[in-house]
Design a protein around this motif. Structure first.
Motif, PDB file in Angstrom:
ATOM      1  N   ASP A 102       0.739  -1.299  -0.030  1.00 36.57           N
ATOM      2  CA  ASP A 102       0.017  -0.226   0.035  1.00 36.57           C
ATOM      3  C   ASP A 102       0.772   1.238  -0.017  1.00 36.57           C
ATOM      4  O   ASP A 102       0.240   2.294  -0.162  1.00 36.57           O
ATOM      5  CB  ASP A 102      -0.696   0.154   1.312  1.00 36.57           C
ATOM      6  CG  ASP A 102      -2.121  -0.701   0.986  1.00 36.57           C
ATOM      7  OD1 ASP A 102      -2.938  -0.494   0.054  1.00 36.57           O
ATOM      8  OD2 ASP A 102      -2.455  -1.579   1.529  1.00 36.57           O
ATOM      9  N   GLU A 103       2.125   1.241   0.504  1.00 40.78           N
ATOM     10  CA  GLU A 103       2.807   2.309   0.595  1.00 40.78           C
ATOM     11  C   GLU A 103       4.197   1.805  -0.064  1.00 40.78           C
ATOM     12  O   GLU A 103       5.182   1.178   0.731  1.00 40.78           O
ATOM     13  CB  GLU A 103       2.990   3.019   1.757  1.00 40.78           C
ATOM     14  CG  GLU A 103       3.354   4.434   2.000  1.00 40.78           C
ATOM     15  CD  GLU A 103       3.208   4.905   3.407  1.00 40.78           C
ATOM     16  OE1 GLU A 103       2.380   4.552   4.040  1.00 40.78           O
ATOM     17  OE2 GLU A 103       3.977   5.794   3.846  1.00 40.78           O
ATOM     18  N   VAL A 104       4.696   2.602  -1.120  1.00 39.95           N
ATOM     19  CA  VAL A 104       5.927   2.008  -1.675  1.00 39.95           C
ATOM     20  C   VAL A 104       6.809   3.604  -2.241  1.00 39.95           C
ATOM     21  O   VAL A 104       7.363   3.535  -3.062  1.00 39.95           O
ATOM     22  CB  VAL A 104       5.677   1.142  -2.968  1.00 39.95           C
ATOM     23  CG1 VAL A 104       5.007   0.084  -2.638  1.00 39.95           C
ATOM     24  CG2 VAL A 104       4.712   1.920  -3.948  1.00 39.95           C
ATOM     25  N   LYS A 105       6.390   4.424  -1.375  1.00 37.60           N
ATOM     26  CA  LYS A 105       6.847   5.614  -1.689  1.00 37.60           C
ATOM     27  C   LYS A 105       6.109   6.171  -2.681  1.00 37.60           C
ATOM     28  O   LYS A 105       5.157   5.528  -3.178  1.00 37.60           O
ATOM     29  CB  LYS A 105       8.157   6.007  -2.141  1.00 37.60           C
ATOM     30  CG  LYS A 105       9.444   5.397  -1.027  1.00 37.60           C
ATOM     31  CD  LYS A 105      10.739   5.699  -1.602  1.00 37.60           C
ATOM     32  CE  LYS A 105      11.861   5.041  -0.589  1.00 37.60           C
ATOM     33  NZ  LYS A 105      13.198   5.432  -0.923  1.00 37.60           N
ATOM     34  N   TYR A 106       6.042   7.740  -2.774  1.00 36.89           N
ATOM     35  CA  TYR A 106       4.760   8.474  -3.640  1.00 36.89           C
ATOM     36  C   TYR A 106       5.340   9.238  -4.785  1.00 36.89           C
ATOM     37  O   TYR A 106       6.609   9.835  -4.628  1.00 36.89           O
ATOM     38  CB  TYR A 106       4.048   9.396  -2.598  1.00 36.89           C
ATOM     39  CG  TYR A 106       3.427   8.733  -1.594  1.00 36.89           C
ATOM     40  CD1 TYR A 106       2.699   7.495  -1.594  1.00 36.89           C
ATOM     41  CD2 TYR A 106       3.735   8.749  -0.006  1.00 36.89           C
ATOM     42  CE1 TYR A 106       2.055   6.953  -0.576  1.00 36.89           C
ATOM     43  CE2 TYR A 106       3.191   8.437   0.896  1.00 36.89           C
ATOM     44  CZ  TYR A 106       2.427   7.315   0.827  1.00 36.89           C
ATOM     45  OH  TYR A 106       1.988   6.567   1.839  1.00 36.89           O
ATOM     46  N   GLU A 107       4.663   9.299  -5.672  1.00 39.09           N
ATOM     47  CA  GLU A 107       4.914  10.241  -6.763  1.00 39.09           C
ATOM     48  C   GLU A 107       5.077  11.963  -6.321  1.00 39.09           C
ATOM     49  O   GLU A 107       4.072  12.129  -5.650  1.00 39.09           O
ATOM     50  CB  GLU A 107       3.879  10.039  -8.046  1.00 39.09           C
ATOM     51  CG  GLU A 107       4.357  11.136  -9.123  1.00 39.09           C
ATOM     52  CD  GLU A 107       3.484  10.827 -10.500  1.00 39.09           C
ATOM     53  OE1 GLU A 107       2.571  10.403 -10.282  1.00 39.09           O
ATOM     54  OE2 GLU A 107       3.396  11.779 -11.355  1.00 39.09           O
ATOM     55  N   GLY A 108       6.004  12.444  -6.496  1.00 43.12           N
ATOM     56  CA  GLY A 108       5.865  13.761  -6.112  1.00 43.12           C
ATOM     57  C   GLY A 108       7.248  14.584  -5.878  1.00 43.12           C
ATOM     58  O   GLY A 108       8.398  14.028  -6.206  1.00 43.12           O
ATOM     59  N   ASN A 109       7.433  15.682  -5.438  1.00 38.95           N
ATOM     60  CA  ASN A 109       8.780  16.454  -5.070  1.00 38.95           C
ATOM     61  C   ASN A 109       8.871  16.934  -3.986  1.00 38.95           C
ATOM     62  O   ASN A 109       9.237  18.001  -3.468  1.00 38.95           O
ATOM     63  CB  ASN A 109       8.641  17.604  -5.924  1.00 38.95           C
ATOM     64  CG  ASN A 109       7.765  18.665  -6.085  1.00 38.95           C
ATOM     65  OD1 ASN A 109       6.756  18.376  -5.117  1.00 38.95           O
ATOM     66  ND2 ASN A 109       7.544  19.600  -6.712  1.00 38.95           N
ATOM     67  N   PHE A 110       8.270  16.012  -2.986  1.00 44.22           N
ATOM     68  CA  PHE A 110       8.219  16.419  -1.589  1.00 44.22           C
ATOM     69  C   PHE A 110       9.807  16.718  -1.036  1.00 44.22           C
ATOM     70  O   PHE A 110      10.714  16.123  -1.503  1.00 44.22           O
ATOM     71  CB  PHE A 110       7.511  15.742  -0.725  1.00 44.22           C
ATOM     72  CG  PHE A 110       7.180  15.836   0.840  1.00 44.22           C
ATOM     73  CD1 PHE A 110       6.564  17.194   0.901  1.00 44.22           C
ATOM     74  CD2 PHE A 110       7.581  14.928   1.721  1.00 44.22           C
ATOM     75  CE1 PHE A 110       5.937  17.401   2.286  1.00 44.22           C
ATOM     76  CE2 PHE A 110       7.128  15.487   3.164  1.00 44.22           C
ATOM     77  CZ  PHE A 110       6.429  16.673   3.447  1.00 44.22           C
ATOM     78  N   THR A 111       9.891  17.372   0.013  1.00 40.40           N
ATOM     79  CA  THR A 111      11.275  17.379   0.636  1.00 40.40           C
ATOM     80  C   THR A 111      11.807  15.844   1.262  1.00 40.40           C
ATOM     81  O   THR A 111      12.984  15.962   1.188  1.00 40.40           O
ATOM     82  CB  THR A 111      11.462  18.447   1.661  1.00 40.40           C
ATOM     83  OG1 THR A 111      10.550  17.970   2.869  1.00 40.40           O
ATOM     84  CG2 THR A 111      11.115  19.817   1.171  1.00 40.40           C
ATOM     85  N   ARG A 112      10.733  15.469   1.731  1.00 39.64           N
ATOM     86  CA  ARG A 112      11.474  14.078   2.296  1.00 39.64           C
ATOM     87  C   ARG A 112      11.637  12.938   1.367  1.00 39.64           C
ATOM     88  O   ARG A 112      10.600  12.904   0.316  1.00 39.64           O
ATOM     89  CB  ARG A 112      10.409  13.654   3.365  1.00 39.64           C
ATOM     90  CG  ARG A 112       9.944  14.699   4.277  1.00 39.64           C
ATOM     91  CD  ARG A 112      10.996  14.933   5.198  1.00 39.64           C
ATOM     92  NE  ARG A 112      11.246  13.827   6.200  1.00 39.64           N
ATOM     93  CZ  ARG A 112      12.394  14.033   7.203  1.00 39.64           C
ATOM     94  NH1 ARG A 112      13.103  14.901   7.194  1.00 39.64           N
ATOM     95  NH2 ARG A 112      12.358  13.095   8.074  1.00 39.64           N
ATOM     96  N   ARG A 113      12.474  12.082   1.479  1.00 36.63           N
ATOM     97  CA  ARG A 113      12.816  10.903   0.205  1.00 36.63           C
ATOM     98  C   ARG A 113      11.647   9.919   0.132  1.00 36.63           C
ATOM     99  O   ARG A 113      11.680   9.416  -0.827  1.00 36.63           O
ATOM    100  CB  ARG A 113      13.963  10.252   0.639  1.00 36.63           C
ATOM    101  CG  ARG A 113      13.948   9.519   2.133  1.00 36.63           C
ATOM    102  CD  ARG A 113      15.458   9.244   2.430  1.00 36.63           C
ATOM    103  NE  ARG A 113      15.349   8.339   3.437  1.00 36.63           N
ATOM    104  CZ  ARG A 113      16.356   7.835   4.249  1.00 36.63           C
ATOM    105  NH1 ARG A 113      17.533   8.202   3.995  1.00 36.63           N
ATOM    106  NH2 ARG A 113      16.382   7.063   5.338  1.00 36.63           N
TER     107      ARG A 113
END
Lengths: 514, 514
Positions: free
Chosen positions: A337-348
């Motif tokens: 359910d959570e494999v990191k997310y698409e985006g440009n957040f400051t957290r990795r």
């Protein structure tokens, strides 16, 4: 004829006769009762529903202003008779019938485990999970909730992870709260606020009507003791769970997720998590799917009340040989359910490129598992899909729609790894259907080479080349007839390969033909 | 003085006084009893051993020719008193003492689980598992068994997986059998052949004296119903387990492996495997390590009688991000006992290059897990190490000796992943010790970059470059002083990197200095 007679008899006998409801639809039996004292704590109400030899025990709930409800989802077509039980005479011994008719278009029932590691709706229709997450969307303004629903309506997603409780950073917007009292922490934990739950139910029902499963997160650590919903006494937690189940179990699209990142809720022991599972299991007459989601510590998903595995891992779906591993451990459906997310957040954990997000869905599928999406693009107003919903701006969703279409054309039993541990990137069904995915590799061709299980010389296959990023499906000319080649593989009898464009994110599909 | 007095008293009272034995050594109490009838089935013998407040219950065993033995491993220093119980008067109520003295050099006691996912000997000495497998070496000719022992004596291995029962292809060489009767299948399952077990015990004792743990495989599928030891009735299996435990538990280097590739033994149910675990657990007074090894189906290693996880997987140790996954699932030490083998066998599970074999040990270590070796080079006489022992001819063992030396210089708590899921190839102990491994990459340098946990500005580290294939350790000039750089890492304050030779299989080690 029989039905009309039943209705007539019911009318003659003074029995309540609700309007007909679809199988796996939902209907409320509403009764008037006491509004004085504290009905949440003092009034007990339940009912038995019978249809021939089957019976279901349901808990009722107090919905405020002297209104008591028993919310029923008939799971078979036909006449259901019910009778209530209560410690209040006006709510006790009330009888009636509910007529369940055939489900309408798009209503396939609740999602169940099918074929050990896959899912299907109760009517047998395969359910190919393509999930996303928006934790606190139901806690936003009405306008933003409506925008989220419009977004979801045209999205590829058929599951949404969402939290019952608000986040600590929803403090400026919350229109309502789960308990009576004064925010941020002056709660009367003995009284729920029915209006809060009516909004939640409305959203779950709207998701249902969009064909989206609501994976309800029952506890989460993002309160940080601001509202204190993450640190309620066990007795309150148990009462809360029973109330949520009584109100929401009749929505066929509900899944129960005990928590998000449960191990970040440091005050709760493993035994408490066990007991929450058991409470939900004991109170849910429909036995919706149950899971629990980790941060760094895995719950023991082999426990019998866990129906499927809900995992966070930042790395496990990077390749299919990793993703396959938990299938063997758990013998249950595995949802990353959570494999990191698409985006440009400051957290990795919020910096995946769209290509990487899509890749993880494909790697998960080739491993015989399921993956979740979300989006973390920075926004000047803090409108991040992961937290609040609103609009999707990423490039993965349209590719996930294409991905879901490919899944939906796969064997209904689910995609099974063809030859695990051997760096063989194919899933499908032996001798019938092969879906291969080359990920970041960019091969110029694929030498037709099928792993031996169930194969025989002279079997014939049609092939297609699938560009998972550009969303094209290109048939390959001709038919491939196979013959045995060595200990492990069958190859094309004339040694033909399938040409590929030398780009990443390519797939091939081979389907047996007569 | 006290000890002499005790010995004197014992002599005066007519108690049996065995020769002193080391703590975690083994001694036999031998008694003469009936040889008529069927002593294996008819004679019960057990003993209680007491040392102050501690007591151990031991089962005796019949060793043939009227000889009965109770084999005892004292686990504390001091005087142990024992008393026997039997259904035969001549074996009942026999008393005596055993004096346990301090262990000699190299005797650290049995291996135990330490720090959740690691191992240590009972005296606290870390145990860094570097295992190999030779299934049937004790079933070969005396000369070949002796050669195997000579090979092991100079090998890097401190654990050997070995089967109690012979393979079907040992049919031409077997000097003895576990049961009385006529080979290949005319067994009297009610009578063990003590000579068979005496050979096994001698080999286990010789391994013990070489510092090698004997991971005894109690059942295996390589009989293929030739001898029928893979298809004995449950009652025989249970008696066999009790007999093996009675004879072998007093060897401190014994581990119990319920099976190799248990799922290939199709006739046995999961419930039977559970019961075998429980039988061993209930009968082993010393609680040696217990595991079970899979082919394609994993046993539920979360069950309480499983002390550590013994896994076969052809792919899991190819990279550390895969190998780390089972640690989180099981919260027990994870040993990847079978990760394919070094060799040139026709089957793909026996074709690893030596480089790949060594790489898998390193990847496993960086994941905080342990790995197993074996060798499958083809031989005109069928002398394959994996099956029969003999000589090692591969190139991995000397590199595994070097690997074991590096491990032995690591923190005694065990190597823990420094920052899982982030493609960060380091294990160790935060702020103290960092061991990084670059696998098949061939970087020209490594920019000193330590994950933040427990770090502070101005901490200082010495570094070494390790060539895991060429077995060199090269100190890096100077000291690295770190400072915080971004959300996740600390880097050298002057931005220095560590030069690397651009070859694969390189590692770096950083150790904190004052």
């Amino acid at each position: 004829m029989m039905k009309k007679l039943m209705l007539l008899l019911a009318a003659l006998c003074g029995l309540a006769q609700a309007a007909p409801v679809e199988r796996w639809g939902s209907t409320d039996i509403e009764l008037k009762g006491p509004s004085s004292g504290n009905p949440f704590m003092e009034v007990e109400l339940s009912a038995t529903f019978r249809n021939g030899p089957r019976s279901l025990q349901l808990s009722g709930f107090y919905d405020g202003e002297g209104s008591y409800k028993i919310r029923f989802m008939p799971d078979t077509v036909g006449e259901w008779e019910y009778e209530t039980r209560s410690n209040r005479p006006e709510l006790n011994g009330r009888k009636g019938t509910v007529t369940a008719v055939a489900p309408g278009a798009g209503n396939h029932g609740p999602v169940r485990v099918r074929n050990v590691r896959h899912f299907a709706y109760e009517d047998g229709t395969p359910y190919w999970q393509v999930g996303t997450t928006s934790y606190a969307w139901t806690h936003q303004t009405e306008a933003l909730q409506q925008q989220t629903l419009r977004t979801l309506a045209v999205s590829p997603f058929n599951k949404l992870r969402m939290a019952v409780f608000p986040n600590h950073d929803d403090k400026n917007v919350l229109p309502r709260y789960p308990f009576a009292g004064k925010p941020p922490k002056g709660w009367d934990f003995s009284r729920f606020d029915p209006a809060f739950f009516r909004n939640l139910e409305q959203r779950v029902a709207q998701l249902r009507d969009l064909g989206i499963e609501a994976d309800l997160i029952l506890f989460h650590p993002y309160d940080k003791n601001y509202w204190g919903f993450d640190q309620m006494p066990d007795e309150v937690n148990q009462r809360y769970l029973r109330y949520v189940v009584a109100r929401l179990a009749a929505y066929r699209n509900v899944w129960w997720s005990m928590a998000n990142e449960f191990d970040f809720l440091k005050a709760k022991s493993m035994e408490e998590w066990d007991s929450y599972f058991q409470t939900v299991q004991a109170n849910d007459p429909y036995q919706h799917l149950r899971s629990i989601h980790n941060a760094f510590v895995l719950y023991n998903h082999t426990k019998p009340w866990v129906t499927h595995v809900s995992v966070q891992s930042g790395a496990i779906t990077e390749d299919f040989e990793r993703a396959v591993l938990f299938r063997d451990v758990y013998n249950k459906p595995v949802v990353y359910d959570e494999v990191k997310y698409e985006g440009n957040f400051t957290r990795r954990w919020g910096q995946l490129t769209p290509e990487e997000m899509v890749l993880r869905f494909w790697q998960g599928a080739i491993a015989g598992t399921y993956v979740g999406h979300s989006e973390t693009y920075q926004d000047p107003n803090g409108l991040v899909w992961l937290a609040k919903g609103g609009a999707l701006r990423g490039q993965s969703p349209q590719r996930l729609a294409f991905f879901r279409k490919i899944l939906s054309e796969s064997p209904p039993e689910g995609l099974e790894p063809i030859d695990k541990w051997q760096d063989y990137p194919f899933a499908g069904k032996h001798a019938q259907y092969y879906l291969g995915y080359f990920g970041k590799q960019a091969p110029a061709s694929w030498p037709v080479s099928l792993f031996k299980t169930d194969l025989k010389d002279e079997m014939r296959f049609k092939a297609e080349v699938i560009d998972t990023w550009n969303m094209t499906i290109t048939p390959v000319d001709g038919v491939f007839e196979i013959k045995k080649a060595g200990d492990y593989y069958f190859t094309d009898k004339d040694g033909r390969s399938i040409p590929l464009p030398g780009r990443p994110y390519m797939a091939v599909r081979l389907v047996r033909v007569p």
